[in-house]
Design an enzyme around this catalytic site. Structure first.
Site, mmCIF file in Angstrom:
data_model
loop_
_atom_site.group_PDB
_atom_site.id
_atom_site.type_symbol
_atom_site.label_atom_id
_atom_site.label_comp_id
_atom_site.label_asym_id
_atom_site.label_seq_id
_atom_site.Cartn_x
_atom_site.Cartn_y
_atom_site.Cartn_z
ATOM 1 N N ARG A 164 -8.509 -0.599 4.881
ATOM 2 C CA ARG A 164 -7.619 0.405 4.272
ATOM 3 C C ARG A 164 -6.289 -0.213 3.880
ATOM 4 O O ARG A 164 -5.627 0.287 2.966
ATOM 5 C CB ARG A 164 -7.348 1.552 5.268
ATOM 6 C CG ARG A 164 -8.569 2.399 5.528
ATOM 7 C CD ARG A 164 -8.206 3.574 6.396
ATOM 8 N NE ARG A 164 -7.190 4.405 5.739
ATOM 9 C CZ ARG A 164 -6.742 5.550 6.215
ATOM 10 N NH1 ARG A 164 -7.211 6.003 7.338
ATOM 11 N NH2 ARG A 164 -5.820 6.223 5.571
ATOM 12 N N ASP A 186 5.165 0.674 11.838
ATOM 13 C CA ASP A 186 3.928 0.051 11.348
ATOM 14 C C ASP A 186 3.788 -1.412 11.782
ATOM 15 O O ASP A 186 2.778 -2.044 11.473
ATOM 16 C CB ASP A 186 3.843 0.161 9.818
ATOM 17 C CG ASP A 186 3.591 1.589 9.365
ATOM 18 O OD1 ASP A 186 3.222 2.428 10.203
ATOM 19 O OD2 ASP A 186 3.768 1.874 8.159
ATOM 20 N N LYS A 206 0.836 -1.212 0.000
ATOM 21 C CA LYS A 206 0.000 0.000 0.000
ATOM 22 C C LYS A 206 0.866 1.255 0.000
ATOM 23 O O LYS A 206 0.630 2.184 -0.780
ATOM 24 C CB LYS A 206 -0.892 0.002 1.250
ATOM 25 C CG LYS A 206 -1.525 1.346 1.555
ATOM 26 C CD LYS A 206 -2.371 1.314 2.807
ATOM 27 C CE LYS A 206 -1.670 1.531 4.117
ATOM 28 N NZ LYS A 206 -1.371 2.916 4.497
ATOM 29 N N ASN A 207 1.872 1.290 0.875
ATOM 30 C CA ASN A 207 2.641 2.515 1.034
ATOM 31 C C ASN A 207 3.645 2.754 -0.092
ATOM 32 O O ASN A 207 4.274 3.816 -0.149
ATOM 33 C CB ASN A 207 3.320 2.546 2.407
ATOM 34 C CG ASN A 207 2.291 2.761 3.513
ATOM 35 O OD1 ASN A 207 1.144 3.109 3.235
ATOM 36 N ND2 ASN A 207 2.698 2.541 4.747
ATOM 37 N N CYS A 245 -4.179 13.212 13.385
ATOM 38 C CA CYS A 245 -4.680 11.864 13.161
ATOM 39 C C CYS A 245 -4.497 11.032 14.414
ATOM 40 O O CYS A 245 -3.885 11.492 15.381
ATOM 41 C CB CYS A 245 -4.039 11.268 11.919
ATOM 42 S SG CYS A 245 -2.755 10.100 12.163
ATOM 43 N N ASP A 283 5.123 20.171 7.743
ATOM 44 C CA ASP A 283 6.050 21.301 7.614
ATOM 45 C C ASP A 283 7.273 20.954 6.748
ATOM 46 O O ASP A 283 7.766 21.812 5.998
ATOM 47 C CB ASP A 283 6.492 21.782 9.011
ATOM 48 C CG ASP A 283 7.110 20.674 9.853
ATOM 49 O OD1 ASP A 283 6.542 19.555 9.868
ATOM 50 O OD2 ASP A 283 8.154 20.895 10.477
ATOM 51 N N ARG A 310 1.296 14.692 13.297
ATOM 52 C CA ARG A 310 1.699 14.490 11.908
ATOM 53 C C ARG A 310 1.646 15.762 11.056
ATOM 54 O O ARG A 310 0.871 15.862 10.106
ATOM 55 C CB ARG A 310 0.868 13.373 11.274
ATOM 56 C CG ARG A 310 1.011 12.074 12.012
ATOM 57 C CD ARG A 310 0.268 10.952 11.366
ATOM 58 N NE ARG A 310 0.917 10.455 10.168
ATOM 59 C CZ ARG A 310 0.419 9.490 9.404
ATOM 60 N NH1 ARG A 310 -0.726 8.945 9.705
ATOM 61 N NH2 ARG A 310 1.065 9.077 8.335
HETATM 62 C C1 EPZ Z 1 4.480 7.007 6.205
HETATM 63 O O1 EPZ Z 1 3.730 8.076 6.768
HETATM 64 C C2 EPZ Z 1 3.537 5.834 6.112
HETATM 65 N N1 EPZ Z 1 2.422 6.194 5.252
HETATM 66 C C3 EPZ Z 1 3.060 5.454 7.505
HETATM 67 O O2 EPZ Z 1 2.257 4.309 7.374
HETATM 68 C C4 EPZ Z 1 4.273 5.130 8.371
HETATM 69 O O3 EPZ Z 1 3.841 4.869 9.680
HETATM 70 C C5 EPZ Z 1 5.255 6.299 8.366
HETATM 71 O O4 EPZ Z 1 5.607 6.655 7.001
HETATM 72 C C6 EPZ Z 1 6.550 6.004 9.113
HETATM 73 O O5 EPZ Z 1 7.165 4.884 8.577
HETATM 74 C C7 EPZ Z 1 2.551 6.078 3.931
HETATM 75 O O6 EPZ Z 1 3.591 5.714 3.404
HETATM 76 C C8 EPZ Z 1 1.365 6.415 3.088
HETATM 77 P P1 EPZ Z 1 6.634 10.363 8.129
HETATM 78 P P2 EPZ Z 1 4.301 9.560 6.713
HETATM 79 O O7 EPZ Z 1 6.516 11.635 7.369
HETATM 80 O O8 EPZ Z 1 5.036 9.760 5.455
HETATM 81 C C9 EPZ Z 1 7.028 13.675 11.535
HETATM 82 C C10 EPZ Z 1 0.385 2.902 7.927
HETATM 83 O O9 EPZ Z 1 -0.109 2.370 8.954
HETATM 84 N N2 EPZ Z 1 6.902 14.664 10.450
HETATM 85 O O10 EPZ Z 1 7.819 9.502 7.882
HETATM 86 O O11 EPZ Z 1 3.182 10.473 7.034
HETATM 87 C C11 EPZ Z 1 5.740 12.886 11.756
HETATM 88 O O12 EPZ Z 1 4.823 13.592 12.558
HETATM 89 C C12 EPZ Z 1 0.983 4.270 8.019
HETATM 90 O O13 EPZ Z 1 0.412 2.362 6.813
HETATM 91 C C13 EPZ Z 1 7.053 16.008 10.737
HETATM 92 O O14 EPZ Z 1 7.300 16.391 11.882
HETATM 93 O O15 EPZ Z 1 5.302 9.502 7.940
HETATM 94 C C14 EPZ Z 1 6.253 11.624 12.380
HETATM 95 O O16 EPZ Z 1 6.426 11.803 13.749
HETATM 96 C C15 EPZ Z 1 0.548 5.136 9.090
HETATM 97 N N3 EPZ Z 1 6.904 16.919 9.734
HETATM 98 C C16 EPZ Z 1 7.607 11.425 11.698
HETATM 99 O O17 EPZ Z 1 7.976 12.696 11.157
HETATM 100 C C17 EPZ Z 1 6.632 16.532 8.439
HETATM 101 O O18 EPZ Z 1 6.509 17.418 7.575
HETATM 102 C C18 EPZ Z 1 7.619 10.410 10.566
HETATM 103 O O19 EPZ Z 1 6.547 10.677 9.677
HETATM 104 C C19 EPZ Z 1 6.503 15.169 8.164
HETATM 105 C C20 EPZ Z 1 6.644 14.245 9.188
#
Ligand code: EPZ
Length: 430
Positions: A407, A315, A22-23, A125, A133, A130
């Site tokens: 999902r 995950d 999916k991801n 969420c 920025d 999340r």
């Molecule tokens: C991806 O989410 C995955 N989703 C998530 O899968 C997964 O948990 C996550 O990566 C971490 O591996 C998809 O690929 C569609 P991040 P993403 O940006 O990209 C912080 C599932 O169950 N952050 O790597 O949204 C954020 O808050 C899901 O399939 C900022 O601070 O995750 C988090 O604490 C849920 N600012 C950390 O970084 C930003 O602009 C990592 O988030 C972006 C992120």
């Protein structure tokens, strides 16, 4: 609303074909916005999130067609063709973005190709605040003017994006994907430093390269992208879903069973496999996948800390916690990626688990057995952890809010039932 009913206690035995990730599929679908030619994705999983992104892309003007049934027992899946010949609308509305945060992945491609985009801010969420920025800062470093108005991100780059040196202060999967896509059409070279290295990022990079992008450093923490004038079509096979595979590996372990998972390989999730092996699970390579054998093994608790790839994936944190509740000894599980990803804990405790949370860590002490209960979860991976607990528990477990599972897990009840689980989906008003 559908529910899943499980009568626990059956050791699982058999073979499960792992679906496409999916991801990986979601950013790959968004990449179709970068070209006016057709991008065909094979091994596409059939999931609610894929349908949500397809609706979003369709309203941007992408023509979408789907063909090919998954072959019996295999994993080559369906093929989705996406053609963004003309982008008719550069707004991603709140109604679609709020359903799925990954919708924000259209931002980079739209600005890169059309010079503008208006994308709803995704909001908070269930697993954390999340923010986006890092996506926005990176895009502005690529020369886009960014405004936040009325809940929307307004990005404009009327003369196109310009290559830039971008250092991510923290590792973000989504920001890496958005900016990698945007940089493929920027003028000049971009260097992205401290990027995420998840296998899904490599999959996206390989597809972009097949479309004509110039990307070096794939698989490392620094990507060098030389912008090109245009990208073309391609056909790309989506990698296997390591999180689905990890969840089924845990299904084998938690029922002390024996499952072969086809379509997966060790490099997708070494830290996870190492954890299972340290717990006492035998992991063996097979002709086209991996086999997980736990029959007769005494499993022991081991400490786990989630980290960006190649660390233990967040995950799979809820699922490994479900397993730890059923083994000998204790395990400390520390979540470092999201600040609120323990929503499954109270539900697992309702099933008899012994878990104490202190800040970002959960101390799990194994109990002799879990007991079935009606439970519900607030997100996808929390829901599947309850399915796993239900497979091991004595008595009946009912999991509510099955739409979370739909999902991210394709035909989960069919895959588990085929390996001996007593599991059924109870439709709507039953
Ligand atoms: C991806 O989410 C995955 N989703 C998530 O899968 C997964 O948990 C996550 O990566 C971490 O591996 C998809 O690929 C569609 P991040 P993403 O940006 O990209 C912080 C599932 O169950 N952050 O790597 O949204 C954020 O808050 C899901 O399939 C900022 O601070 O995750 C988090 O604490 C849920 N600012 C950390 O970084 C930003 O602009 C990592 O988030 C972006 C992120």
């Amino acid at each position: 609303m559908d529910r899943i009913r499980i009568r626990g206690g059956n050791p699982l035995k058999g073979r499960i074909a792992i679906s496409g990730a999916k991801n990986a599929a979601l950013p790959l679908m968004a990449a179709s916005l970068l070209t006016d030619e057709t991008l065909t994705l094979t091994n596409l999983p059939q999931l609610a999130d894929i349908a949500t992104l397809a609706s979003l892309l369709a309203q941007h003007g992408v023509a979408i067609s789907m063909n090919g049934e998954a072959p019996q027992g295999g994993h080559s899946g369906r093929a989705l063709s996406l053609t963004a010949a003309t982008i008719t609308n550069t707004t991603a509305p709140y109604d679609l973005v709020r359903k799925m945060r990954a919708s924000v992945l259209v931002l980079g491609p739209l600005v890169a190709r059309e010079g503008r985009a208006r994308v709803s801010l995704p909001g908070g969420c269930a697993i954390g605040t999340r923010p986006v920025d890092l996506h926005l800062k990176g895009l502005s470093q690529l020369g886009a003017a960014i405004d936040l108005t009325e809940g929307y991100i307004e990005a404009r780059a009327p003369h196109g994006l310009k290559g830039a040196h971008i250092v991510f202060p923290t590792v973000s999967v989504g920001a890496t994907e958005n900016l990698m896509m945007a940089a493929t059409l920027a003028d000049g070279e971009s260097v992205l430093v401290n990027v995420a290295r998840e296998p899904e990022i490599g999959d996206l990079a390989r597809c972009l390269i097949a479309m004509g992008a110039e990307i070096a450093g794939v698989g490392t923490d620094t990507l060098r992208i030389r912008g090109v004038k245009r990208l073309g079509g391609a056909t790309h096979a989506i990698i296997a879903d390591r999180i689905e595979a990890g969840s089924y590996a845990i299904a084998a372990a938690i029922t002390r069973g024996d499952l072969e998972l086809s379509g997966v390989s060790v490099e997708l999730f070494e830290a996870f496999l190492e954890c299972l092996q340290r717990m006492g699970v035998a992991v063996m390579p097979t002709a086209d996948g991996l086999r997980f054998v736990c029959s007769g093994n005494e499993l022991v608790g081991v400490d786990v800390m989630t980290e960006p790839f190649p660390g233990f994936p967040t995950d799979l944190q809820a699922q490994i916690m479900a397993l730890m509740t059923t083994v000998s000894g204790a395990a400390m599980i520390t979540e470092t990626v999201f600040e609120n990803r323990f929503m499954h804990v109270p539900e697992l405790c309702r099933m008899g688990a012994n878990i104490n949370v202190h800040r970002a860590s959960a101390m799990v002490r194994g109990v002799p057995h879990l007991t079935g209960a009606p439970v519900m979860a607030t997100d996808l991976r929390a829901s599947v952890s309850l399915v796993l607990a239900g497979l091991a528990a004595r008595g009946e477990t009912t999991i509510n809010r099955v739409y979370h599972l739909d999902r991210g897990y394709e035909r989960i009840e069919e895959k588990l039932a085929a390996c001996g689980a007593d599991i059924e989906r109870v439709r709507g008003n039953a």
